[in-house]
Motif scaffolding. Structure first.
Motif, PDB file in Angstrom:
ATOM      1  N   UNK A   8       0.847  -1.180   0.000  1.00  0.00           N
ATOM      2  CA  UNK A   8       0.000   0.000   0.000  1.00  0.00           C
ATOM      3  C   UNK A   8       0.891   1.241   0.000  1.00  0.00           C
ATOM      4  N   UNK A   9       0.518   2.235  -0.770  1.00  0.00           N
ATOM      5  CA  UNK A   9       1.285   3.481  -0.801  1.00  0.00           C
ATOM      6  C   UNK A   9       0.354   4.639  -1.122  1.00  0.00           C
ATOM      7  N   UNK A  10       0.747   5.819  -0.672  1.00  0.00           N
ATOM      8  CA  UNK A  10       0.028   7.052  -0.997  1.00  0.00           C
ATOM      9  C   UNK A  10       0.835   7.796  -2.050  1.00  0.00           C
ATOM     10  N   UNK A  11       0.184   8.192  -3.141  1.00  0.00           N
ATOM     11  CA  UNK A  11       0.806   9.022  -4.164  1.00  0.00           C
ATOM     12  C   UNK A  11       0.294  10.444  -3.974  1.00  0.00           C
ATOM     13  N   UNK A  12       1.183  11.351  -3.619  1.00  0.00           N
ATOM     14  CA  UNK A  12       0.837  12.754  -3.415  1.00  0.00           C
ATOM     15  C   UNK A  12       1.191  13.512  -4.686  1.00  0.00           C
ATOM     16  N   UNK A  23       4.514   7.753  -0.611  1.00  0.00           N
ATOM     17  CA  UNK A  23       4.707   7.376   0.781  1.00  0.00           C
ATOM     18  C   UNK A  23       4.269   5.921   0.963  1.00  0.00           C
ATOM     19  N   UNK A  24       5.207   5.007   1.169  1.00  0.00           N
ATOM     20  CA  UNK A  24       4.810   3.608   1.406  1.00  0.00           C
ATOM     21  C   UNK A  24       4.173   3.465   2.779  1.00  0.00           C
ATOM     22  N   UNK A  73      -6.924   3.461  -5.896  1.00  0.00           N
ATOM     23  CA  UNK A  73      -6.926   2.398  -6.900  1.00  0.00           C
ATOM     24  C   UNK A  73      -6.511   1.137  -6.162  1.00  0.00           C
ATOM     25  N   UNK A  74      -7.341   0.116  -6.234  1.00  0.00           N
ATOM     26  CA  UNK A  74      -7.076  -1.139  -5.547  1.00  0.00           C
ATOM     27  C   UNK A  74      -6.934  -2.248  -6.589  1.00  0.00           C
ATOM     28  N   UNK A  75      -5.754  -2.865  -6.617  1.00  0.00           N
ATOM     29  CA  UNK A  75      -5.474  -3.929  -7.568  1.00  0.00           C
ATOM     30  C   UNK A  75      -5.490  -5.286  -6.888  1.00  0.00           C
ATOM     31  N   UNK A  76      -6.127  -6.251  -7.522  1.00  0.00           N
ATOM     32  CA  UNK A  76      -5.925  -7.644  -7.114  1.00  0.00           C
ATOM     33  C   UNK A  76      -4.599  -8.069  -7.733  1.00  0.00           C
ATOM     34  N   UNK A  77      -4.112  -9.236  -7.353  1.00  0.00           N
ATOM     35  CA  UNK A  77      -2.857  -9.733  -7.925  1.00  0.00           C
ATOM     36  C   UNK A  77      -2.957  -9.814  -9.447  1.00  0.00           C
ATOM     37  N   UNK A 145       9.291  -2.036   1.993  1.00  0.00           N
ATOM     38  CA  UNK A 145       8.567  -0.792   1.734  1.00  0.00           C
ATOM     39  C   UNK A 145       9.358   0.123   0.803  1.00  0.00           C
ATOM     40  N   UNK A 146      10.665   0.199   1.004  1.00  0.00           N
ATOM     41  CA  UNK A 146      11.519   1.022   0.150  1.00  0.00           C
ATOM     42  C   UNK A 146      11.502   0.510  -1.281  1.00  0.00           C
ATOM     43  N   UNK A 147      11.557  -0.821  -1.436  1.00  0.00           N
ATOM     44  CA  UNK A 147      11.520  -1.426  -2.767  1.00  0.00           C
ATOM     45  C   UNK A 147      10.186  -1.146  -3.452  1.00  0.00           C
ATOM     46  N   UNK A 148       9.081  -1.310  -2.718  1.00  0.00           N
ATOM     47  CA  UNK A 148       7.757  -1.048  -3.275  1.00  0.00           C
ATOM     48  C   UNK A 148       7.626   0.405  -3.715  1.00  0.00           C
ATOM     49  N   UNK A 149       8.134   1.318  -2.894  1.00  0.00           N
ATOM     50  CA  UNK A 149       8.065   2.739  -3.206  1.00  0.00           C
ATOM     51  C   UNK A 149       8.872   3.078  -4.451  1.00  0.00           C
TER      52      UNK A 149
END
Length: 196
Positions: A8-12, A23-24, A73-77, A145-149
């Motif tokens: 999960x992350x916030x895109x500002x 922001x992860x 936006x919510x994605x399934x796999x 989290x860093x990788x996801x971001x």
């Protein structure tokens, strides 16, 4: 989505400065919620979708981060994998594996595509590979989290903003429409007008 949230992350988005900050969210963090007859309990953010709808989840994440969230936006796999493959047809984005990654989730043949076996330096472009990179848990939560971001930031920069930077409104609209048609399991409150 479904049983739990992998990432999960916030895109500002700052339209004036033409800047996107990501922001992860630590999905292992506990939040205080109420559900059913059990009253109020602590629930991991990753498990909120089992009990609450997206409006509630957005409110809770806003409360935890002090960031007002307007859209989601919510994605399934499967929808994430489809979206990446659709957006990255021309292989504009690639992820360079920073270290050897290996994790076996299943011995069943139909689920083995979700097993992870990447070598340092390998370049990944497919949706399934990038999905597996995001869910890799062989290191710390902060590393994950860093990788996801960084993956999200680079994908947005290379796959979306290239259209915007070139004032290619048609390309942006076409991309969004294509995703709406092909990613059936993607849930969002963003309309095409809002996106534009």
């Amino acid at each position: 989505t479904g049983d739990s949230v992998e990432a999960m992350a916030i895109l500002d988005v700052d339209k004036d400065e033409e800047n996107i900050t990501i922001y992860p969210i630590n999905t292992d963090a506990d939040v205080y919620v109420g559900y059913g007859t059990a009253g109020s309990v602590n629930v991991k953010i990753s498990d909120l979708c089992k009990y609450k709808d997206m409006s509630y989840i957005m409110e809770k994440i806003s409360a935890v981060t002090s960031i007002n969230i307007d859209y989601y936006v919510s994605f399934s796999a499967s929808s994430f994998i489809t979206a990446v493959d659709e957006l990255n047809k021309k292989k504009i984005y690639s992820y360079t594996v920073p270290k050897d990654m290996m994790h076996t989730y299943s011995l069943l043949p139909e689920l083995q595509e979700y097993n992870i076996d990447f070598k340092k330096g390998e370049k990944l472009t497919s949706g399934i590979d990038l999905y597996n990179v995001l869910r890799y848990v062989g290191d710390s939560q902060s590393d994950r989290m860093s990788r996801q971001s960084s993956v999200a930031r680079d994908m947005v920069k290379k796959l979306i903003t290239s259209h915007i930077a070139n004032k290619d409104v048609k390309g942006v609209v076409s991309t969004f429409n294509t995703l709406l048609k092909t990613v059936k399991e993607c849930e969002t409150n963003i309309t095409l007008d809002t996106f534009i």
